[in-house]
Design an enzyme around this catalytic site. Sequence first.
Site, PDB file in Angstrom:
ATOM      1  N   ASN A   1      50.120  22.167  50.274  1.00 40.27           N
ATOM      2  CA  ASN A   1      50.937  23.064  49.450  1.00 40.27           C
ATOM      3  C   ASN A   1      51.280  24.318  50.244  1.00 40.27           C
ATOM      4  O   ASN A   1      50.490  24.796  51.071  1.00 40.27           O
ATOM      5  CB  ASN A   1      50.263  23.388  48.110  1.00 40.27           C
ATOM      6  CG  ASN A   1      48.907  24.032  48.229  1.00 40.27           C
ATOM      7  OD1 ASN A   1      48.165  23.781  49.173  1.00 40.27           O
ATOM      8  ND2 ASN A   1      48.560  24.865  47.264  1.00 40.27           N
ATOM      9  N   ILE A   2      52.478  24.812  50.016  1.00 39.32           N
ATOM     10  CA  ILE A   2      52.967  26.005  50.723  1.00 39.32           C
ATOM     11  C   ILE A   2      53.553  26.936  49.665  1.00 39.32           C
ATOM     12  O   ILE A   2      54.559  26.605  49.024  1.00 39.32           O
ATOM     13  CB  ILE A   2      54.057  25.626  51.754  1.00 39.32           C
ATOM     14  CG1 ILE A   2      53.529  24.550  52.720  1.00 39.32           C
ATOM     15  CG2 ILE A   2      54.519  26.878  52.515  1.00 39.32           C
ATOM     16  CD1 ILE A   2      54.617  23.915  53.577  1.00 39.32           C
ATOM     17  N   GLU A   3      52.881  28.073  49.454  1.00 41.43           N
ATOM     18  CA  GLU A   3      53.330  29.010  48.413  1.00 41.43           C
ATOM     19  C   GLU A   3      54.273  30.060  49.002  1.00 41.43           C
ATOM     20  O   GLU A   3      54.473  30.121  50.217  1.00 41.43           O
ATOM     21  CB  GLU A   3      52.098  29.635  47.744  1.00 41.43           C
ATOM     22  CG  GLU A   3      51.252  28.552  47.084  1.00 41.43           C
ATOM     23  CD  GLU A   3      50.081  29.076  46.283  1.00 41.43           C
ATOM     24  OE1 GLU A   3      49.715  30.265  46.416  1.00 41.43           O
ATOM     25  OE2 GLU A   3      49.525  28.275  45.513  1.00 41.43           O
TER      26      GLU A   3
ATOM     27  N   CYS B   1      54.480  21.679  46.480  1.00 43.97           N
ATOM     28  CA  CYS B   1      53.179  21.011  46.409  1.00 43.97           C
ATOM     29  C   CYS B   1      52.956  20.149  47.653  1.00 43.97           C
ATOM     30  O   CYS B   1      53.898  19.749  48.350  1.00 43.97           O
ATOM     31  CB  CYS B   1      53.117  20.098  45.185  1.00 43.97           C
ATOM     32  SG  CYS B   1      53.172  20.964  43.618  1.00 43.97           S
TER      33      CYS B   1
ATOM     34  N   GLU C   1      52.098  17.031  47.781  1.00 49.18           N
ATOM     35  CA  GLU C   1      52.672  15.688  47.654  1.00 49.18           C
ATOM     36  C   GLU C   1      54.143  15.676  48.056  1.00 49.18           C
ATOM     37  O   GLU C   1      54.617  14.800  48.772  1.00 49.18           O
ATOM     38  CB  GLU C   1      52.563  15.189  46.200  1.00 49.18           C
ATOM     39  CG  GLU C   1      51.142  15.054  45.681  1.00 49.18           C
ATOM     40  CD  GLU C   1      50.630  16.328  45.006  1.00 49.18           C
ATOM     41  OE1 GLU C   1      50.908  17.437  45.510  1.00 49.18           O
ATOM     42  OE2 GLU C   1      49.934  16.197  43.990  1.00 49.18           O
TER      43      GLU C   1
ATOM     44  N   CYS D   1      51.464  17.169  39.891  1.00 45.93           N
ATOM     45  CA  CYS D   1      52.237  17.838  38.837  1.00 45.93           C
ATOM     46  C   CYS D   1      53.429  16.962  38.444  1.00 45.93           C
ATOM     47  O   CYS D   1      53.769  15.977  39.122  1.00 45.93           O
ATOM     48  CB  CYS D   1      52.710  19.211  39.318  1.00 45.93           C
ATOM     49  SG  CYS D   1      54.170  19.156  40.373  1.00 45.93           S
TER      50      CYS D   1
ATOM     51  N   CYS E   1      56.231  16.471  41.089  1.00 43.24           N
ATOM     52  CA  CYS E   1      55.872  15.521  42.156  1.00 43.24           C
ATOM     53  C   CYS E   1      55.918  14.083  41.643  1.00 43.24           C
ATOM     54  O   CYS E   1      56.341  13.172  42.360  1.00 43.24           O
ATOM     55  CB  CYS E   1      54.493  15.853  42.718  1.00 43.24           C
ATOM     56  SG  CYS E   1      54.491  17.377  43.690  1.00 43.24           S
TER      57      CYS E   1
HETATM   58  N1  THU Z   1      49.643  21.920  43.724  1.00 41.15           N
HETATM   59  C1  THU Z   1      49.830  20.891  44.599  1.00 41.15           C
HETATM   60  O1  THU Z   1      50.106  21.100  45.795  1.00 41.15           O
HETATM   61  N2  THU Z   1      49.701  19.632  44.124  1.00 41.15           N
HETATM   62  C2  THU Z   1      49.270  19.309  42.876  1.00 41.15           C
HETATM   63  O2  THU Z   1      49.106  18.129  42.595  1.00 41.15           O
HETATM   64  C3  THU Z   1      49.011  20.367  41.903  1.00 41.15           C
HETATM   65  C4  THU Z   1      49.386  21.743  42.308  1.00 41.15           C
HETATM   66  C5  THU Z   1      49.705  23.297  44.246  1.00 41.15           C
HETATM   67  C6  THU Z   1      50.868  24.137  43.819  1.00 41.15           C
HETATM   68  C7  THU Z   1      50.297  25.530  43.978  1.00 41.15           C
HETATM   69  O3  THU Z   1      50.447  25.940  45.331  1.00 41.15           O
HETATM   70  C8  THU Z   1      48.815  25.365  43.671  1.00 41.15           C
HETATM   71  O4  THU Z   1      48.538  23.992  43.843  1.00 41.15           O
HETATM   72  C9  THU Z   1      48.404  25.808  42.282  1.00 41.15           C
HETATM   73  O5  THU Z   1      49.218  25.245  41.312  1.00 41.15           O
END
Ligand code: THU
Length: 138
Positions: A42-44, A53, A55, A91, A94
């Site tokens: 994941n990259i915010e 996310c 995935e 989520c 995804c």
């Molecule tokens: N996130 C994912 O990368 N994959 C998931 O299946 C659930 C959520 C990430 C998004 C965000 O960066 C962090 O987790 C919290 O929601």
Amino acid sequence: MSDQELIQAAKAMLKRSYAPFSHYAVGAALLGSDGQVYTGCNIESSAYTPTICAERTAFFKAVSEGKREFICIAVTGGRIDADVLPITTPCGVCRQVMMEFCDPRSFLIFCASSPENYKAYTLAQLLPKGFGPSNLGI
Ligand code: THU
């Protein structure tokens, strides 16, 4: 590649996660039909909505390299200070991206706490009655 090896590849991506806002790190490893593994984290974003996310990072890496057929994906993650990881499920966004490229009856999603502790779901189980290319006649 075994389920456990794929989960290990997902786990190895946790260190690449960029999650300064949620402090929730996620790693993914996607197995293509050619046996190649595409990884993601994941990259915010400071602007929040551009966050992606793990995935989707894995899927978009694979598709942008020409791959469109997939067998399964391993997902693992949790708070960065967690000793034991929970079972993280993908989520809704995804799941919808998976629906674009995968057969919902056969594509498997390994939601893993560790290589020894994981649950396997078909995409159809996680996205019942999903809308995909077949609805458009593609
Ligand atoms: N996130 C994912 O990368 N994959 C998931 O299946 C659930 C959520 C990430 C998004 C965000 O960066 C962090 O987790 C919290 O929601």
